[in-house]
Write a protein that holds these residues in place. Structure first.
Motif, PDB file in Angstrom:
ATOM      1  N   THR A  69       0.834  -1.190   0.000  1.00  0.00           N
ATOM      2  CA  THR A  69       0.000   0.000   0.000  1.00  0.00           C
ATOM      3  C   THR A  69       0.882   1.258   0.000  1.00  0.00           C
ATOM      4  OG1 THR A  69      -0.081  -0.017   2.417  1.00  0.00           O
ATOM      5  CG2 THR A  69      -1.860  -1.129   1.260  1.00  0.00           C
ATOM      6  N   PRO A  70       0.440   2.320  -0.665  1.00  0.00           N
ATOM      7  CA  PRO A  70      -0.838   2.405  -1.369  1.00  0.00           C
ATOM      8  C   PRO A  70      -0.761   2.053  -2.844  1.00  0.00           C
ATOM      9  CG  PRO A  70       0.142   4.574  -1.294  1.00  0.00           C
ATOM     10  CD  PRO A  70       1.114   3.653  -0.582  1.00  0.00           C
ATOM     11  N   ASP A  71       0.469   1.824  -3.398  1.00  0.00           N
ATOM     12  CA  ASP A  71       0.538   1.774  -4.865  1.00  0.00           C
ATOM     13  C   ASP A  71       1.625   0.873  -5.448  1.00  0.00           C
ATOM     14  OD1 ASP A  71       2.793   3.175  -4.122  1.00  0.00           O
ATOM     15  OD2 ASP A  71       2.307   4.997  -5.239  1.00  0.00           O
ATOM     16  N   GLY A  72       2.410   0.185  -4.639  1.00  0.00           N
ATOM     17  CA  GLY A  72       3.574  -0.529  -5.153  1.00  0.00           C
ATOM     18  C   GLY A  72       3.272  -1.961  -5.565  1.00  0.00           C
ATOM     19  N   LEU A  73       3.731  -2.356  -6.756  1.00  0.00           N
ATOM     20  CA  LEU A  73       3.497  -3.704  -7.262  1.00  0.00           C
ATOM     21  C   LEU A  73       4.809  -4.313  -7.721  1.00  0.00           C
ATOM     22  CD1 LEU A  73       1.050  -5.665  -8.002  1.00  0.00           C
ATOM     23  CD2 LEU A  73       1.480  -4.933 -10.359  1.00  0.00           C
ATOM     24  N   ARG A  74       4.988  -5.609  -7.438  1.00  0.00           N
ATOM     25  CA  ARG A  74       6.113  -6.365  -7.972  1.00  0.00           C
ATOM     26  C   ARG A  74       5.643  -7.800  -8.178  1.00  0.00           C
ATOM     27  NH1 ARG A  74      10.522  -7.580  -3.168  1.00  0.00           N
ATOM     28  NH2 ARG A  74       9.130  -8.756  -1.785  1.00  0.00           N
ATOM     29  N   ALA A  75       6.312  -8.514  -9.101  1.00  0.00           N
ATOM     30  CA  ALA A  75       5.856  -9.861  -9.430  1.00  0.00           C
ATOM     31  C   ALA A  75       6.998 -10.674 -10.006  1.00  0.00           C
ATOM     32  CB  ALA A  75       4.705  -9.800 -10.435  1.00  0.00           C
ATOM     33  N   CYS A  76       6.922 -11.995  -9.804  1.00  0.00           N
ATOM     34  CA  CYS A  76       7.895 -12.896 -10.410  1.00  0.00           C
ATOM     35  C   CYS A  76       7.298 -14.290 -10.484  1.00  0.00           C
ATOM     36  CB  CYS A  76       9.208 -12.911  -9.628  1.00  0.00           C
ATOM     37  SG  CYS A  76       9.102 -13.696  -8.012  1.00  0.00           S
ATOM     38  N   ALA A  77       7.936 -15.146 -11.288  1.00  0.00           N
ATOM     39  CA  ALA A  77       7.468 -16.526 -11.446  1.00  0.00           C
ATOM     40  C   ALA A  77       8.666 -17.451 -11.558  1.00  0.00           C
ATOM     41  CB  ALA A  77       6.589 -16.646 -12.694  1.00  0.00           C
ATOM     42  N   GLU A  78       8.491 -18.681 -11.086  1.00  0.00           N
ATOM     43  CA  GLU A  78       9.471 -19.739 -11.283  1.00  0.00           C
ATOM     44  C   GLU A  78       8.824 -20.809 -12.153  1.00  0.00           C
ATOM     45  OE1 GLU A  78      11.000 -21.225  -7.615  1.00  0.00           O
ATOM     46  OE2 GLU A  78      11.894 -19.297  -7.019  1.00  0.00           O
TER      47      GLU A  78
END
Length: 337
Positions: free
Chosen positions: A97-106
């Protein structure tokens, strides 16, 4: 009246890409959020260079997490994580919050390539069987809340519906879709560009008895037992039917906006929109965090990490690299500034 006329009348700027737009349809007792992701999603996916099908899966999960994470009314974190036996063994999307995004995949590159070659690389096939956990972290000295849903041949939309049915017990409908464009700039090789869209609507009447839903299927009921049924509220039936008309090509359309979509769905009933919540591609890794993490390892573990007197750490989310002299890290300490 057009969408632009209404925005001008309200003095509201369009949400645009990479923002969540909250809305309410008061005659139907419905509240929700719509999201359209673009450049921020490209930035996340470009740094990883995932296969196309994996990028699509990450994009869809990112749209879902943005819809859910922006509902938090406190400083905290919302995390979606899958663990499964499919070609994509783990998928993690974090929202701060309020706005941060992160992503990953294996993932298993050979298994993904084989699935793509067979034309069987949708989310269900890539994830396989396992579970999906949605975790709300309210910060230090606060309890974490976690809901776990089985991945058993279900799409992310279906998993979201199951999560709300068993964890939140709020009538909810979610639609998600991903669009892919190929940008052929002169003199450059073709470049993938990604769009992801989603809408979430929830039935929140003042009278809680109007929110009654059928009991979850017990899974082992004797043969012949009739499933539990309830009469669905007319307002929710209408809202759910309207959101159900949203097409994949609309959510993945570069010309579509959240305002246009909501106006198409609810203009006869009247829809209110609220201040959009912009979204940012932001990782939590930092030199201080990495040093603290390394200091938590034993001397033997640190020795196994050391190559030619150096310890190198690469963040799996943003690919940032941190390189240290092994002598800087003191086991059981806090590192050096």
């Amino acid at each position: 009246m057009t969408v632009q006329d209404e925005l001008q009348r309200l003095g509201v700027s369009p949400a645009g890409r990479d923002a969540v737009l909250p809305f309410a349809v008061e005659p139907l007792d419905v509240r929700g959020r719509a999201v359209f992701l673009g450049p921020m999603l490209d930035a996340i996916l470009d740094r990883h260079q995932y296969p196309v099908s994996v990028s699509r899966l990450v994009a869809e999960a990112a749209a879902l997490v943005c819809l859910l994470g922006t509902s938090l009314k406190f400083d905290g974190r919302f995390t979606l994580q899958t663990t499964s036996d499919g070609p994509v063994s783990m998928l993690v999307v974090d929202f701060d919050t309020p706005d941060g995004l992160r992503a990953c995949a294996e993932f298993d590159a050979e298994a993904v390539a084989a699935a793509e070659a067979r034309g069987e690389a949708d989310a269900v096939a890539l994830l396989g069987r396992g579970h999906l956990a949605m975790t709300v972290d309210q910060g230090a000295n606060m309890n974490r809340y976690q809901g776990i849903v089985a991945l058993d041949g279900h799409s992310l939309e279906e998993v979201a519906h199951q999560y709300f049915a068993q964890s939140e017990q709020i009538p909810t409908i979610v639609r998600l879709a991903v669009g892919e464009m190929l940008d052929r700039r002169e003199g450059d090789s073709p470049r993938h560009s990604w769009l992801a869209g989603g809408i979430l609507a929830q039935f929140l009447p003042e009278a809680p008895e109007r929110m009654r839903q059928p009991d979850l299927h017990p899974g082992d009921a004797p043969e012949g037992v009739k499933p539990h049924e309830v009469d669905e509220d007319e307002a929710w039936r209408e809202a759910r039917a309207l959101v159900g008309t949203v097409r994949d090509d609309e959510l993945g359309d570069p010309e579509m906006t959240a305002e246009r979509l909501l106006f198409r769905l609810f203009h006869e009933r009247g829809v209110r929109i609220f201040t959009p919540q912009p979204l940012t591609d932001r990782c939590r890794c930092s030199d201080a965090r990495i040093r603290k993490m390394l200091a938590g390892f034993s001397a033997d573990d640190l020795d196994h990490m050391t190559v030619d007197g150096r310890i190198e750490v690469t963040c799996r989310f943003c690919n940032a690299r941190y390189d240290y002299d092994a002598g800087e890290i003191v086991p059981g300490g806090s590192g050096t500034d």
